[in-house]
Enzyme design. Structure first.
Site, PDB file in Angstrom:
ATOM      1  N   LYS A 165      -1.081  20.928  28.335  1.00  0.00           N
ATOM      2  CA  LYS A 165      -1.374  22.178  28.144  1.00  0.00           C
ATOM      3  C   LYS A 165      -3.148  21.426  27.977  1.00  0.00           C
ATOM      4  O   LYS A 165      -3.857  22.697  27.929  1.00  0.00           O
ATOM      5  CB  LYS A 165      -1.131  21.829  26.471  1.00  0.00           C
ATOM      6  CG  LYS A 165       0.473  22.266  26.348  1.00  0.00           C
ATOM      7  CD  LYS A 165       0.703  23.871  26.579  1.00  0.00           C
ATOM      8  CE  LYS A 165       2.143  23.892  25.698  1.00  0.00           C
ATOM      9  NZ  LYS A 165       2.238  26.102  25.934  1.00  0.00           N
ATOM     10  N   TYR A 209       4.028  17.039  28.403  1.00  0.00           N
ATOM     11  CA  TYR A 209       3.773  18.676  27.124  1.00  0.00           C
ATOM     12  C   TYR A 209       1.687  18.457  27.516  1.00  0.00           C
ATOM     13  O   TYR A 209       1.446  19.856  27.527  1.00  0.00           O
ATOM     14  CB  TYR A 209       4.226  17.896  25.729  1.00  0.00           C
ATOM     15  CG  TYR A 209       4.030  19.473  25.422  1.00  0.00           C
ATOM     16  CD1 TYR A 209       4.035  20.926  25.107  1.00  0.00           C
ATOM     17  CD2 TYR A 209       2.788  19.313  24.400  1.00  0.00           C
ATOM     18  CE1 TYR A 209       4.290  22.199  24.578  1.00  0.00           C
ATOM     19  CE2 TYR A 209       2.946  20.759  23.752  1.00  0.00           C
ATOM     20  CZ  TYR A 209       3.605  21.743  23.835  1.00  0.00           C
ATOM     21  OH  TYR A 209       3.324  22.690  22.918  1.00  0.00           O
ATOM     22  N   SER A 234      -1.733  24.409  22.835  1.00  0.00           N
ATOM     23  CA  SER A 234      -1.510  23.363  21.560  1.00  0.00           C
ATOM     24  C   SER A 234      -2.885  22.948  20.715  1.00  0.00           C
ATOM     25  O   SER A 234      -3.326  22.235  21.070  1.00  0.00           O
ATOM     26  CB  SER A 234      -0.021  22.654  22.290  1.00  0.00           C
ATOM     27  OG  SER A 234       0.037  21.643  21.601  1.00  0.00           O
TER      28      SER A 234
END
Ligand SMILES: NC(=O)c1ccc[n+]([C@@H]2O[C@H](COP(=O)([O-])OP(=O)(O)OC[C@H]3O[C@@H](n4cnc5c(N)ncnc54)[C@H](OP(=O)(O)O)[C@@H]3O)[C@@H](O)[C@H]2O)c1
Length: 227
Positions: A153, A149, A136
């Protein structure tokens, strides 16, 4: 381009669903998974028996093991796409409940590794193949309220580059930043403004040719789908 065997996770909606459509339109053979039984049934109905779709939770190592055994019995993939992912509900890190943090780690990091554990040995044995792990922008930068998150990532970036060092010549593993696309995941953090970004089908028209061209030269490189 010759037809490739492609394994892809997270095919029920969003980017995974759009990639399946595009891979199959280009005559590749797909083995996909997701947790939603309804979406898997719909995919089977739509694409028939040449591709395969199974209900699998990538966070469950045993489910992934059983899925991989079935897929590998039909052929070893040339391309393995770890796309399945989840994001935490937007909140400062200290307000994220422990079980929600666990889910992000279990799916995004451990799920990716479960898939690698059960598919990559066969790819190594055959001596070729490409592993694309979905990262991401937030695997290379950060934002408030998505710390779990971001952590997952950034982990994908690190473990993929380490994996690249371990693979034999002729193979590749890359972390891929797909860009910003209007999916359920984006809506959970951007709300209605997600609508101003590319839709998954239009994105897949750019992303799929880019992914299909990744080869040993790119091993370990941090890639991004061209905008
Ligand atoms: N959209 C963006 O702008 C964006 C930006 C950067 C990175 N990404 C990354 O791109 C990937 C796809 O994101 P998206 O936007 O398409 O998200 P999405 O619309 O929320 O779709 C996520 C997909 O992953 C599947 N999935 C989630 N947990 C799973 C599990 N435990 N086992 C198997 N499948 C699972 C979901 O299916 P089920 O719920 O049916 O299991 C769904 O098909 C993710 O890795 C995401 O982090 C997206």
């Amino acid at each position: 381009m010759a037809s490739k065997q492609i394994v892809i996770t997270g095919v029920s909606r969003g980017l995974g669903r759009a990639m399946v459509e595009e891979f199959i339109a280009q005559d590749h053979v797909v083995a996909g998974c997701a947790r939603s039984a309804e979406a898997v049934a719909e995919l089977r109905e739509r694409f028939g028996p040449s591709s395969s779709f199974d209900v699998v939770d990538v966070a469950d190592d045993r489910q992934v093991q059983a899925w991989a055994a079935g897929v590998l019995a039909r052929g070893v993939p040339e391309l393995l796409v770890n796309n399945a992912g989840v994001i935490n509900r937007s909140a400062p890190l200290w307000q994220v409940p422990a079980d929600e943090f666990d889910v992000v780690v279990d799916v995004n990091i451990k799920g990716t590794v479960n898939v690698i554990r059960h598919f990559v040995p066969a790819m190594i044995e055959r001596g070729r193949g490409v592993i694309v792990n979905f990262s991401s922008g937030w695997g290379r930068s950060v934002a408030a309220e998505v710390a779990p998150y971001c952590a997952s990532k950034w982990a994908i970036e690190g473990l993929t580059q380490a994996l690249a060092e371990e693979l034999p010549q002729g193979m590749a593993a890359v972390p891929l930043n797909p860009g910003i696309i209007d999916t359920d995941m984006l809506r959970s953090c951007f709300g209605e403004s997600a609508a101003s970004y590319s839709d998954p089908a239009a994105w897949a028209k750019r992303a799929v040719p880019f992914i299909l061209k990744i080869g040993p030269k790119e091993n370990g490189r941090q890639l991004s789908v061209p905008g």
